[in-house]
Write an enzyme that holds these catalytic residues in place. Structure first.
Site, PDB file in Angstrom:
ATOM      1  N   GLU A  17       0.519  -1.123   0.228  1.00 46.68           N
ATOM      2  CA  GLU A  17      -0.090   0.313  -0.040  1.00 46.68           C
ATOM      3  C   GLU A  17       1.018   1.501  -0.005  1.00 46.68           C
ATOM      4  OE1 GLU A  17      -2.859  -0.189   3.014  1.00 46.68           O
ATOM      5  OE2 GLU A  17      -3.544   1.549   2.236  1.00 46.68           O
TER       6      GLU A  17
ATOM      7  N   ASN B 231      -6.819   1.323   3.000  1.00 44.90           N
ATOM      8  CA  ASN B 231      -7.275   2.415   3.222  1.00 44.90           C
ATOM      9  C   ASN B 231      -7.105   3.904   2.120  1.00 44.90           C
ATOM     10  OD1 ASN B 231      -8.779   1.598   4.700  1.00 44.90           O
ATOM     11  ND2 ASN B 231      -7.182   1.673   6.987  1.00 44.90           N
TER      12      ASN B 231
ATOM     13  N   ASN C  22     -12.695  -0.643  -0.995  1.00 46.95           N
ATOM     14  CA  ASN C  22     -11.281  -1.093   0.379  1.00 46.95           C
ATOM     15  C   ASN C  22     -12.322  -0.850   1.445  1.00 46.95           C
ATOM     16  OD1 ASN C  22      -9.126  -2.429   2.154  1.00 46.95           O
ATOM     17  ND2 ASN C  22      -9.188  -0.502   2.953  1.00 46.95           N
ATOM     18  N   GLU C  23     -12.949  -1.976   1.870  1.00 53.30           N
ATOM     19  CA  GLU C  23     -12.879  -1.793   3.827  1.00 53.30           C
ATOM     20  C   GLU C  23     -14.104  -0.622   3.450  1.00 53.30           C
ATOM     21  OE1 GLU C  23     -10.152  -1.795   6.272  1.00 53.30           O
ATOM     22  OE2 GLU C  23      -9.666  -3.864   6.176  1.00 53.30           O
TER      23      GLU C  23
ATOM     24  N   TYR D 204      -6.693  -9.378  11.615  1.00 50.32           N
ATOM     25  CA  TYR D 204      -5.215  -8.651  11.839  1.00 50.32           C
ATOM     26  C   TYR D 204      -5.801  -9.470  13.405  1.00 50.32           C
ATOM     27  CZ  TYR D 204      -4.264  -6.754   8.260  1.00 50.32           C
ATOM     28  OH  TYR D 204      -4.194  -4.955   6.901  1.00 50.32           O
TER      29      TYR D 204
ATOM     30  N   GLU E 295      -6.285  -9.367   3.567  1.00 50.18           N
ATOM     31  CA  GLU E 295      -5.306  -8.732   4.608  1.00 50.18           C
ATOM     32  C   GLU E 295      -5.446  -9.368   5.748  1.00 50.18           C
ATOM     33  OE1 GLU E 295      -6.076  -4.710   5.495  1.00 50.18           O
ATOM     34  OE2 GLU E 295      -6.415  -4.388   3.524  1.00 50.18           O
TER      35      GLU E 295
ATOM     36  N   GLN F 291       1.597  -6.970   5.316  1.00 48.32           N
ATOM     37  CA  GLN F 291       1.558  -5.912   3.776  1.00 48.32           C
ATOM     38  C   GLN F 291       3.544  -6.503   3.722  1.00 48.32           C
ATOM     39  OE1 GLN F 291       1.198  -2.299   2.835  1.00 48.32           O
ATOM     40  NE2 GLN F 291      -1.113  -1.972   4.561  1.00 48.32           N
TER      41      GLN F 291
HETATM   42  O1  AHR Z   1      -3.244  -2.588   6.126  1.00 48.72           O
HETATM   43  C1  AHR Z   1      -3.420  -1.830   6.992  1.00 48.72           C
HETATM   44  C2  AHR Z   1      -4.902  -1.146   6.471  1.00 48.72           C
HETATM   45  O2  AHR Z   1      -5.228  -2.352   7.564  1.00 48.72           O
HETATM   46  C3  AHR Z   1      -5.660  -0.956   5.286  1.00 48.72           C
HETATM   47  O3  AHR Z   1      -4.756   0.054   4.483  1.00 48.72           O
HETATM   48  C4  AHR Z   1      -7.035  -1.031   6.036  1.00 48.72           C
HETATM   49  O4  AHR Z   1      -7.319  -1.807   4.716  1.00 48.72           O
HETATM   50  C5  AHR Z   1      -6.464  -2.290   6.363  1.00 48.72           C
HETATM   51  O5  AHR Z   1      -8.511  -1.520   7.773  1.00 48.72           O
END
Ligand code: AHR
Length: 503
Positions: free
Chosen positions: A27, A72, A172-173, A244, A292, A352
């Site tokens: 990103e 994001n 995205n999201e 995550y 992700e 990432q």
């Molecule tokens: O990977 C970091 C961030 O986590 C990304 O930009 C977003 O999509 C997620 O919230």
């Protein structure tokens, strides 16, 4: 010593593993691009400014696909800013991360980098501040041969041949309130559907990923998937999921059990997709893009300080989690979980790749090194291709904060095309080794070829620029084959890759 048993049969398979399961993500955030993959003037930089030392580490991971340019970031990004003569590209405020984007690296440069590390680009379009029109334009720019305004501009900008980007993310999201131009499920579903139609009209060979919920715990989880898929089911191919984990309280057994949550998350989203498909009397099955996933928590407090101090700075050192040994164990279990769901999870991107919550770290002007989590990803990517088998595993269990009945031995197996078998196993036990007995009678004559072991006596051990080999793979105990029975010791708190080849 504790004991566990595993029974495998070549006919009990979950499915073919899509090679894109071992993907990653870059990103425009922190030092992922500037100071990560790109640093002109660095001693290892190639003529395009790409760091060769980083490329080398990326190549070793054999990454099949890299999601780009966000995250994001993409929800406020104008893709046109990133093409054409570099000296005319605008500097923009990135509202997602409170930094300044110079657009020095853009679409052409990233495609070039991807080619050099032998990976494919998975390109995300902006369905936040922009919309379907820009989405179809960037497909035309990238994939149409020539003879139209956008494709001719690509040629003028130096790329005669189309980029041929096959995989596209529809935003995205978009369910998250933090997202630039966050939408309701209905608003997003409508925009995604119209973007999808136009993008596929421009290039019918592309595949599209719709945004699922940004996290399992979102208050709109479930309703979001149903609402947006009601609008776009017929025109998309995958639904994204993101996850995550962290261990802020230092509860290692609880942390290592988080892959149970990942498994439940995957299965729930699969059920929702199938329910919407059922409701629509559709013959089409959607698959998941786990685009992700990782451990993310070490850098949270530091990031708040950095942004307070250096708001609108360029390439700030954000999300620079330094991963420890227990993080590598959970990453191993997350990979095992994805393999166990390989019939429906077709794409996955560790988030990432470089510096930003990443397996590879760099210092500006300095070295590049592998973090602890690099190793399980590399092993799975190298030895986890072929058919995911459906093992029967009988392991002792434990109870922890959020789960009861967590298997101490987390294991699965992959049958590779050449007939060799790879066992992946994490021993979650803090103290005891586990003697694992595998019934492999169905595979003919196999011999143990290699046992790769990742272990450290300190769960908090990390790799650094000055001590890059502190946590690194070593030789395991190899195990013994007796008739069709294979026995191996899986040490306490360890990640194991056991390779058995045909005799
Ligand atoms: O990977 C970091 C961030 O986590 C990304 O930009 C977003 O999509 C997620 O919230």
């Amino acid at each position: 010593m504790k004991k566990a048993r595993m029974i495998l049969d070549r006919d009990y398979s979950i499915g073919q593993i899509d090679r894109r399961l071992y993907g990653s993500f870059i990103e425009h955030l922190g030092r992922a691009v500037y100071g990560g993959i790109y640093e002109p003037g660095h001693p290892s930089a190639d003529p395009n400014g790409f760091r060769r030392d980083v490329m080398e580490l990326v190549r070793k991971l054999d990454v099949p696909v890299v999601r780009y340019p966000g995250g994001n970031f993409v929800s406020g990004f104008n893709w046109e800013d990133s093409v054409g003569p570099r000296d005319r590209r605008p500097r923009r405020l990135d509202l997602a991360w409170s930094t300044t984007e110079t657009n020095e690296v853009g679409l052409h440069e990233f495609v070039q980098w991807a080619k050099e590390v032998s990976t494919e680009v998975m390109y995300a379009v902006n369905l936040g501040s922009r919309g379907p029109d820009d989405a179809r334009n960037v497909v035309e720019y990238s994939n149409h041969k020539s003879g139209s305004a956008w494709s001719d501009l690509r040629v003028k900008n130096g790329a005669k041949e189309p980029f041929g980007i096959k995989l596209w993310c529809l935003g995205n999201e978009m369910d998250g309130h933090w997202q630039i131009c966050h939408k309701t499920a209905y608003e997003y579903g409508r925009a995604a559907n119209e973007a999808a139609k136009m993008m596929k009209w421009v290039d019918p060979s592309i595949e599209l990923v719709a945004c699922g919920s940004s996290a399992y715990g979102m208050p709109t989880f479930g309703d979001w998937e149903i609402g947006m898929l009601d609008e776009c089911y017929d025109n998309v191919d995958y639904v994204s999921i993101h996850r995550y984990y962290g261990n802020p309280t230092g509860d290692t057994p609880g942390f290592l059990a988080r892959s149970m949550d990942m498994d439940a998350f995957i299965k729930t989203v699969v059920s929702i997709c199938d329910a919407v498909g059922g409701k629509k009397h559709s013959k089409k099955k959607l698959h998941l893009s786990f685009d992700e996933w990782n451990v993310w928590y070490h850098s949270n407090a530091q990031d708040r300080e950095i942004v307070k101090r250096d708001k609108w700075g360029k390439a700030l050192p954000l999300l620079e989690d330094v991963y420890n040994f227990e993080d590598a164990l959970l990453v191993g279990s997350m990979l095992i979980t994805m393999l166990r769901n390989a019939d429906r999870v077709k794409i996955a991107c560790m988030a990432q790749l470089v510096n930003v919550i990443a397996p590879i770290m760099t210092r500006n002007g300095g070295g590049a090194w592998a973090q602890t989590i690099y190793w399980p990803l590399m092993h799975a990517s190298r030895y986890g291709r072929g058919t995911a088998l459906r093992p029967v595993v009988d392991s002792p269990t434990y109870d922890c904060s959020d789960y009861s009945g967590v298997p101490l031995l987390d294991a699965t197996a992959v049958l590779q095309e050449d007939g060799s078998l790879t066992l992946f196993a994490v021993n979650r036990d803090m103290e005891d080794d586990i003697l694992l007995t595998c019934d492999l009678r169905a595979f003919g004559k196999l011999r143990p070829e290699e046992h790769i072991l990742l272990h450290h006596d300190d769960v908090k051990a990390v790799n650094t620029e000055t001590d890059p080999d502190n946590v690194q793979p070593m030789k395991g105990m190899n195990g013994r084959m007796d008739g069709g029975t294979f026995t191996v010791t899986v040490p306490a708190l360890s990640w194991n890759v056991i390779r058995l080849v045909r005799e």
